[in-house]
Motif scaffolding. Structure first.
Motif, PDB file in Angstrom:
ATOM      1  N   THR A  70     -20.820 -53.897  25.257  1.00  0.00           N
ATOM      2  CA  THR A  70     -19.584 -54.665  25.469  1.00  0.00           C
ATOM      3  C   THR A  70     -18.409 -54.004  24.755  1.00  0.00           C
ATOM      4  O   THR A  70     -17.317 -53.897  25.319  1.00  0.00           O
ATOM      5  CB  THR A  70     -19.761 -56.115  24.981  1.00  0.00           C
ATOM      6  N   VAL A  71     -18.642 -53.549  23.538  1.00  0.00           N
ATOM      7  CA  VAL A  71     -17.584 -52.845  22.799  1.00  0.00           C
ATOM      8  C   VAL A  71     -17.191 -51.572  23.546  1.00  0.00           C
ATOM      9  O   VAL A  71     -15.999 -51.290  23.729  1.00  0.00           O
ATOM     10  CB  VAL A  71     -18.035 -52.532  21.354  1.00  0.00           C
ATOM     11  N   TRP A  72     -18.184 -50.813  23.986  1.00  0.00           N
ATOM     12  CA  TRP A  72     -17.890 -49.586  24.741  1.00  0.00           C
ATOM     13  C   TRP A  72     -17.145 -49.897  26.034  1.00  0.00           C
ATOM     14  O   TRP A  72     -16.220 -49.176  26.411  1.00  0.00           O
ATOM     15  CB  TRP A  72     -19.167 -48.821  25.040  1.00  0.00           C
ATOM     16  N   ALA A  73     -17.564 -50.955  26.737  1.00  0.00           N
ATOM     17  CA  ALA A  73     -16.898 -51.327  27.988  1.00  0.00           C
ATOM     18  C   ALA A  73     -15.441 -51.711  27.722  1.00  0.00           C
ATOM     19  O   ALA A  73     -14.548 -51.362  28.499  1.00  0.00           O
ATOM     20  CB  ALA A  73     -17.646 -52.468  28.673  1.00  0.00           C
ATOM     21  N   TYR A  74     -15.209 -52.422  26.622  1.00  0.00           N
ATOM     22  CA  TYR A  74     -13.837 -52.788  26.266  1.00  0.00           C
ATOM     23  C   TYR A  74     -13.007 -51.548  25.947  1.00  0.00           C
ATOM     24  O   TYR A  74     -11.877 -51.397  26.431  1.00  0.00           O
ATOM     25  CB  TYR A  74     -13.826 -53.747  25.067  1.00  0.00           C
ATOM     26  N   GLU A  75     -13.573 -50.646  25.153  1.00  0.00           N
ATOM     27  CA  GLU A  75     -12.856 -49.415  24.811  1.00  0.00           C
ATOM     28  C   GLU A  75     -12.574 -48.577  26.055  1.00  0.00           C
ATOM     29  O   GLU A  75     -11.501 -47.984  26.177  1.00  0.00           O
ATOM     30  CB  GLU A  75     -13.643 -48.609  23.775  1.00  0.00           C
ATOM     31  N   PHE A  76     -13.520 -48.545  26.957  1.00  0.00           N
ATOM     32  CA  PHE A  76     -13.327 -47.814  28.213  1.00  0.00           C
ATOM     33  C   PHE A  76     -12.227 -48.468  29.048  1.00  0.00           C
ATOM     34  O   PHE A  76     -11.381 -47.767  29.628  1.00  0.00           O
ATOM     35  CB  PHE A  76     -14.642 -47.756  28.991  1.00  0.00           C
ATOM     36  N   LEU A  77     -12.217 -49.785  29.083  1.00  0.00           N
ATOM     37  CA  LEU A  77     -11.180 -50.520  29.820  1.00  0.00           C
ATOM     38  C   LEU A  77      -9.795 -50.212  29.256  1.00  0.00           C
ATOM     39  O   LEU A  77      -8.859 -49.922  30.009  1.00  0.00           O
ATOM     40  CB  LEU A  77     -11.470 -52.021  29.759  1.00  0.00           C
ATOM     41  N   VAL A  78      -9.669 -50.245  27.952  1.00  0.00           N
ATOM     42  CA  VAL A  78      -8.380 -49.952  27.301  1.00  0.00           C
ATOM     43  C   VAL A  78      -7.972 -48.507  27.561  1.00  0.00           C
ATOM     44  O   VAL A  78      -6.814 -48.227  27.896  1.00  0.00           O
ATOM     45  CB  VAL A  78      -8.460 -50.252  25.784  1.00  0.00           C
ATOM     46  N   TRP A  79      -8.917 -47.585  27.411  1.00  0.00           N
ATOM     47  CA  TRP A  79      -8.648 -46.171  27.655  1.00  0.00           C
ATOM     48  C   TRP A  79      -8.195 -45.951  29.097  1.00  0.00           C
ATOM     49  O   TRP A  79      -7.244 -45.227  29.370  1.00  0.00           O
ATOM     50  CB  TRP A  79      -9.914 -45.364  27.350  1.00  0.00           C
ATOM     51  N   TYR A  80      -8.909 -46.600  30.034  1.00  0.00           N
ATOM     52  CA  TYR A  80      -8.599 -46.448  31.455  1.00  0.00           C
ATOM     53  C   TYR A  80      -7.234 -47.039  31.780  1.00  0.00           C
ATOM     54  O   TYR A  80      -6.460 -46.476  32.559  1.00  0.00           O
ATOM     55  CB  TYR A  80      -9.695 -47.129  32.285  1.00  0.00           C
ATOM     56  N   ALA A  81      -6.939 -48.196  31.189  1.00  0.00           N
ATOM     57  CA  ALA A  81      -5.648 -48.854  31.437  1.00  0.00           C
ATOM     58  C   ALA A  81      -4.486 -47.985  30.974  1.00  0.00           C
ATOM     59  O   ALA A  81      -3.431 -47.947  31.616  1.00  0.00           O
ATOM     60  CB  ALA A  81      -5.616 -50.215  30.740  1.00  0.00           C
ATOM     61  N   ALA A  82      -4.679 -47.285  29.866  1.00  0.00           N
ATOM     62  CA  ALA A  82      -3.613 -46.426  29.333  1.00  0.00           C
ATOM     63  C   ALA A  82      -3.299 -45.267  30.270  1.00  0.00           C
ATOM     64  O   ALA A  82      -2.172 -44.798  30.341  1.00  0.00           O
ATOM     65  CB  ALA A  82      -4.010 -45.896  27.954  1.00  0.00           C
ATOM     66  N   ARG A  83      -4.285 -44.816  31.023  1.00  0.00           N
ATOM     67  CA  ARG A  83      -4.096 -43.696  31.941  1.00  0.00           C
ATOM     68  C   ARG A  83      -3.623 -44.148  33.320  1.00  0.00           C
ATOM     69  O   ARG A  83      -3.020 -43.384  34.050  1.00  0.00           O
ATOM     70  CB  ARG A  83      -5.385 -42.872  32.048  1.00  0.00           C
ATOM     71  N   ASN A  84      -3.960 -45.355  33.692  1.00  0.00           N
ATOM     72  CA  ASN A  84      -3.554 -45.958  34.966  1.00  0.00           C
ATOM     73  C   ASN A  84      -3.756 -45.040  36.179  1.00  0.00           C
ATOM     74  O   ASN A  84      -2.831 -44.804  36.967  1.00  0.00           O
ATOM     75  CB  ASN A  84      -2.100 -46.424  34.895  1.00  0.00           C
ATOM     76  N   PRO A  85      -4.972 -44.529  36.374  1.00  0.00           N
ATOM     77  CA  PRO A  85      -5.202 -43.682  37.551  1.00  0.00           C
ATOM     78  C   PRO A  85      -5.163 -44.504  38.833  1.00  0.00           C
ATOM     79  O   PRO A  85      -5.459 -45.701  38.830  1.00  0.00           O
ATOM     80  CB  PRO A  85      -6.595 -43.099  37.303  1.00  0.00           C
ATOM     81  N   ARG A  86      -4.816 -43.846  39.913  1.00  0.00           N
ATOM     82  CA  ARG A  86      -4.710 -44.498  41.219  1.00  0.00           C
ATOM     83  C   ARG A  86      -5.590 -43.773  42.228  1.00  0.00           C
ATOM     84  O   ARG A  86      -5.846 -42.578  42.094  1.00  0.00           O
ATOM     85  CB  ARG A  86      -3.256 -44.466  41.699  1.00  0.00           C
ATOM     86  N   THR A  87      -6.006 -44.511  43.239  1.00  0.00           N
ATOM     87  CA  THR A  87      -6.818 -43.894  44.287  1.00  0.00           C
ATOM     88  C   THR A  87      -5.943 -42.974  45.125  1.00  0.00           C
ATOM     89  O   THR A  87      -4.735 -43.213  45.268  1.00  0.00           O
ATOM     90  CB  THR A  87      -7.483 -44.960  45.172  1.00  0.00           C
TER      91      THR A  87
END
Length: 166
Positions: free
Chosen positions: A107-124
């Protein structure tokens, strides 16, 4: 306790609804893409993006629902080897404790991944959809699995006390 049961019922209904909806969307999109490609020789560009989004929601909501039902795949063969109910209960207690700890780490890793991913905001590439939509169910699923596993651990503690009281 009644509030917890209502929340649990709501969460289960929501997880099931998401699984049904995303499962149907995936089937329709895959059939439509195949039909268009092989019958009309038309490429349904971007269908893979939508299928990928729905697959993430389908898989992770399904895994959290399976965790709630304690019906996920296990390799527990202790009941085939051990016949003593007290030893079996201690094994269950250890299993739920270790599973809860691992799920907390996940859960901690998933949260950190979510935050990391949100900061990059990649798009399809085709529809320019925010890819974070695929990461959100990972975090939600881990949170739910941790809550469910913690509940099973607490039940195992209670059951262990009962078994050793006999």
């Amino acid at each position: 306790m009644n509030v917890i049961k209502k929340i649990d019922s709501f969460l289960l209904k929501t997880q099931n609804a998401i699984c049904i909806a995303t499962g149907l969307v995936m089937v329709v999109l895959i059939v439509a893409a195949a039909f268009l490609r092989f019958v009309f020789n038309i490429n349904f560009s971007g269908s893979e993006e939508i299928i990928m989004f729905t697959a993430f929601w389908f898989y992770f909501m399904g895994s959290s629902a399976a965790s709630r039902e304690d019906s996920q795949i296990t390799a527990d063969m202790s009941n085939l080897v051990v016949k003593n109910p007290k030893v079996l209960q201690i094994i269950r207690l250890i299993k739920y404790f270790v599973s809860t700890v691992i799920s907390c780490v996940g859960t901690v890793w998933a949260y950190e991944f979510l935050v990391w991913y949100a900061a990059r905001n990649p798009r399809t590439p085709i529809y320019k959809l925010p890819e974070i939509i695929m990461v959100i169910p990972v975090f939600i699923s881990f949170v739910l699995m941790t809550v469910y596993l913690f509940g099973y651990f607490l039940n195992a503690v209670r059951r262990t006390k009962e078994v050793f009281a006999k």
